[in-house]
Write an enzyme that holds these catalytic residues in place. Sequence first.
Site, short mmCIF file in Angstrom:
data_model
loop_
_atom_site.label_atom_id
_atom_site.label_comp_id
_atom_site.label_asym_id
_atom_site.label_seq_id
_atom_site.Cartn_x
_atom_site.Cartn_y
_atom_site.Cartn_z
N GLU A 60 -10.12 -2.63 5.44
CA GLU A 60 -11.10 -2.75 6.50
C GLU A 60 -10.44 -3.06 7.84
O GLU A 60 -10.89 -2.60 8.90
CB GLU A 60 -12.13 -3.83 6.16
N ARG A 268 -1.05 -0.96 -3.99
CA ARG A 268 -1.94 -1.36 -2.89
C ARG A 268 -1.76 -2.82 -2.52
O ARG A 268 -1.81 -3.17 -1.34
CB ARG A 268 -3.40 -1.10 -3.28
N GLU A 315 3.67 0.00 6.46
CA GLU A 315 4.51 1.20 6.58
C GLU A 315 3.90 2.41 5.88
O GLU A 315 4.61 3.36 5.56
CB GLU A 315 5.91 0.91 6.02
N ASN A 339 -9.55 5.63 0.65
CA ASN A 339 -9.77 6.65 1.66
C ASN A 339 -8.57 7.59 1.76
O ASN A 339 -7.42 7.14 1.80
CB ASN A 339 -10.04 5.99 3.01
N LEU A 340 -8.84 8.89 1.81
CA LEU A 340 -7.76 9.88 1.87
C LEU A 340 -7.48 10.40 3.27
O LEU A 340 -6.74 11.36 3.45
CB LEU A 340 -8.07 11.05 0.92
N ILE A 341 -8.06 9.76 4.27
CA ILE A 341 -7.95 10.27 5.64
C ILE A 341 -6.53 10.17 6.19
O ILE A 341 -6.05 11.08 6.86
CB ILE A 341 -8.93 9.53 6.57
#
Length: 427
Positions: A60, A268, A315, A339-341
């Site tokens: 977020e 993650r 990074e 999210n794959l953006i």
Amino acid sequence: MRYLYSFLWWFALPFVLLRIWWRGRREPGYRQHIPERLGFYPVVPAVAQRLWIHAVSVGETRAAEPLVRALMAAFPDSQILLTCMTPTGRETGTGLFAKEIQSGKLIQSFLPYDTGTMMSRFIRHFRPALCVLMETEIWPNLIHQCASHQVPLALVNARLSERSLRKGKRFQSIMEEAARGFSAVAAQTQTDADRLSEFGANQITVTGSVKFDIRPPEDKLQKGLRLRHAIGDRPVLMCASTRLGEEPQLLDALSLLREDALLLLVPRHPQRFNEVAQMVEARRIPMLRRSALDDGFQENIPSETRILLGDSMGEMFMYYAACDLTFIGGSLEKLGGQNLIEPCAVGKPVLIGPHTFNFEAITEDAIKAGAAIRIQSAKELMEQANRLLSDPDLRGDMGQIARQFAEHQHGATERTIQLLAPFVRKP
């Protein structure tokens, strides 16, 4: 119901604090700034106006970056108060806004636990002119205290999965009371807007996702090219933001990946870096950790290295720039995906697992556009990776589609600023 909710918070508080202290064994950041979690803060200087943005953790906070910068540009006399709930979220904010923190344009704090007393003390201390909650953050006492202190409240980049909707309906009355407290809601998609309206949210506008407006930092891209040079000509599959239960599947299927390929594995959560390293070592797979490399990547990565473990924070764009294609974690297990953006914005083809309920609309749109491919298992992941790594033209076409897909979604931040502007005072 809200009084019962508050009572349960006070009852659970000693256990919550013990858990925080326990987690601090592995993550020292949990043992820092504990008074802030209880609503006690150091003195802050008076400012013309303070705009408060709450981003619960790393994802977020990174998503909030374009919105924070747009608010700074639109309201230059205002100070940003950025709150979070996790040390990694706070560390991410420090990395993203180091210059702004140094200049006093932005300050950070932990959000207190959601009791009326603590939230009231927080609001009276910082006196925000506006509160902006990111994505799915609905805190009943925070919302109630904002109303009591006449602080306009907005939920932006809002999303609500079908799964979260079903869970929320178990507490329908308290969720409906909270949802009615928003002055404005900026939903990512029409589906999200429809689900939020079922809880009683009003004034909903579909703005898209501000995550699409994140621009890959040029310095991180250049650093990624240096890392790629150190890797050499080997094809690179990146498994990004992997979560608990996924790494064993990926490591067990690694033998199916072409022998000359390097697996760039980036968990993650930083508290799991050592745990994942131990998994790799137990399988006797040749591994090198990012933390063992210098920032300039002066030495080449040995050709026998099969796994490069991305055990660093801040990074991700560097890693995306260094790889040939990306698998997005949190989607092999029933965790809702990520999210794959970001990889799309860098022009990388995306592979993603079957469980993407947290980002279903964006994921489906990316698949339909040809920017992403859904896989059902780690075995299929390696098979698709081999196909793409062996076909530079197909990989290049897919990467170009991914970049265009990300670019075509820009504009959510500007639409969100227009939605928030009426609630911000003009100093």
